[in-house]
Design a protein around this motif. Structure first.
Motif, short mmCIF file in Angstrom:
data_model
loop_
_atom_site.label_atom_id
_atom_site.label_comp_id
_atom_site.label_asym_id
_atom_site.label_seq_id
_atom_site.Cartn_x
_atom_site.Cartn_y
_atom_site.Cartn_z
N LEU A 265 0.82 -1.21 0.00
CA LEU A 265 0.00 0.00 0.00
C LEU A 265 0.86 1.26 0.00
O LEU A 265 0.54 2.24 -0.69
CB LEU A 265 -0.94 -0.01 1.20
N LYS A 266 1.95 1.22 0.75
CA LYS A 266 2.87 2.36 0.78
C LYS A 266 3.49 2.59 -0.60
O LYS A 266 3.57 3.72 -1.07
CB LYS A 266 3.95 2.11 1.83
N ASP A 267 3.91 1.49 -1.24
CA ASP A 267 4.48 1.59 -2.59
C ASP A 267 3.47 2.16 -3.58
O ASP A 267 3.81 3.00 -4.42
CB ASP A 267 4.97 0.23 -3.08
N LEU A 268 2.23 1.70 -3.50
CA LEU A 268 1.19 2.20 -4.40
C LEU A 268 0.93 3.68 -4.19
O LEU A 268 0.72 4.43 -5.14
CB LEU A 268 -0.11 1.40 -4.23
N ARG A 269 0.94 4.11 -2.93
CA ARG A 269 0.75 5.54 -2.64
C ARG A 269 1.89 6.35 -3.24
O ARG A 269 1.66 7.36 -3.89
CB ARG A 269 0.67 5.80 -1.13
N ARG A 270 3.09 5.88 -3.03
CA ARG A 270 4.25 6.60 -3.57
C ARG A 270 4.22 6.64 -5.10
O ARG A 270 4.53 7.66 -5.70
CB ARG A 270 5.54 5.96 -3.08
N GLU A 271 3.86 5.51 -5.72
CA GLU A 271 3.77 5.45 -7.19
C GLU A 271 2.72 6.43 -7.71
O GLU A 271 2.85 6.95 -8.81
CB GLU A 271 3.45 4.03 -7.65
N SER A 272 1.69 6.66 -6.92
CA SER A 272 0.62 7.58 -7.33
C SER A 272 1.08 9.03 -7.23
O SER A 272 0.41 9.93 -7.73
CB SER A 272 -0.62 7.37 -6.48
N GLY A 273 2.20 9.25 -6.52
CA GLY A 273 2.73 10.60 -6.36
C GLY A 273 2.07 11.37 -5.22
O GLY A 273 2.27 12.57 -5.09
N MET A 274 1.28 10.67 -4.40
CA MET A 274 0.57 11.34 -3.30
C MET A 274 1.35 11.24 -2.00
O MET A 274 1.96 10.21 -1.71
CB MET A 274 -0.80 10.71 -3.08
N THR A 275 1.30 12.32 -1.23
CA THR A 275 1.82 12.28 0.13
C THR A 275 0.77 11.65 1.02
O THR A 275 -0.39 11.49 0.62
CB THR A 275 2.13 13.70 0.65
N GLN A 276 1.18 11.31 2.24
CA GLN A 276 0.20 10.79 3.19
C GLN A 276 -0.92 11.80 3.42
O GLN A 276 -2.09 11.43 3.46
CB GLN A 276 0.89 10.45 4.52
N LYS A 277 -0.55 13.06 3.56
CA LYS A 277 -1.56 14.10 3.80
C LYS A 277 -2.53 14.22 2.63
O LYS A 277 -3.74 14.33 2.83
CB LYS A 277 -0.90 15.44 4.07
N GLN A 278 -2.01 14.20 1.41
CA GLN A 278 -2.88 14.30 0.23
C GLN A 278 -3.86 13.14 0.19
O GLN A 278 -5.04 13.32 -0.14
CB GLN A 278 -2.04 14.34 -1.04
N LEU A 279 -3.39 11.95 0.51
CA LEU A 279 -4.26 10.78 0.50
C LEU A 279 -5.31 10.88 1.61
O LEU A 279 -6.48 10.59 1.38
CB LEU A 279 -3.44 9.50 0.63
N CYS A 280 -4.89 11.33 2.78
CA CYS A 280 -5.84 11.53 3.88
C CYS A 280 -6.92 12.54 3.48
O CYS A 280 -8.11 12.33 3.74
CB CYS A 280 -5.12 12.02 5.14
N ASP A 281 -6.49 13.64 2.86
CA ASP A 281 -7.45 14.65 2.42
C ASP A 281 -8.44 14.07 1.42
O ASP A 281 -9.64 14.32 1.49
CB ASP A 281 -6.72 15.84 1.79
#
Length: 73
Positions: free
Chosen positions: A9-25
């Motif tokens: 999941l962390k790799d997928l988030r990073r590949e999407s170019g999103m920060t943790q904050k952006q994903l939370c938002d």
């Protein structure tokens, strides 16, 4: 086993170019939500996994298939 899912999941988030904050938002969650998930201090249920996949632009079934592959390595 759960650590492999978290890493995926962390790799997928990073590949999407999103920060943790952006994903939370995007999920409408508190800023610590993704951090807690990625650190393993908060577990995901199936509905949350589907929401997370959608926010990442991923097919949740494909995420489960990738996770299954990781378990067999």
């Amino acid at each position: 086993k759960y650590d492999k899912l978290l890493s995926l999941l962390k790799d997928l988030r990073r590949e999407s170019g999103m920060t943790q904050k952006q994903l939370c938002d995007k999920l409408g969650q508190d800023v610590t939500y993704i951090s807690k998930i990625e650190r393993g201090t908060r577990r995901l249920d199936l509905v949350e996994l589907f929401d997370l996949a959608g926010a990442l632009g991923q097919d949740p079934i494909e995420i489960v298939a990738k996770f299954k592959e990781l378990l067999h390595r």
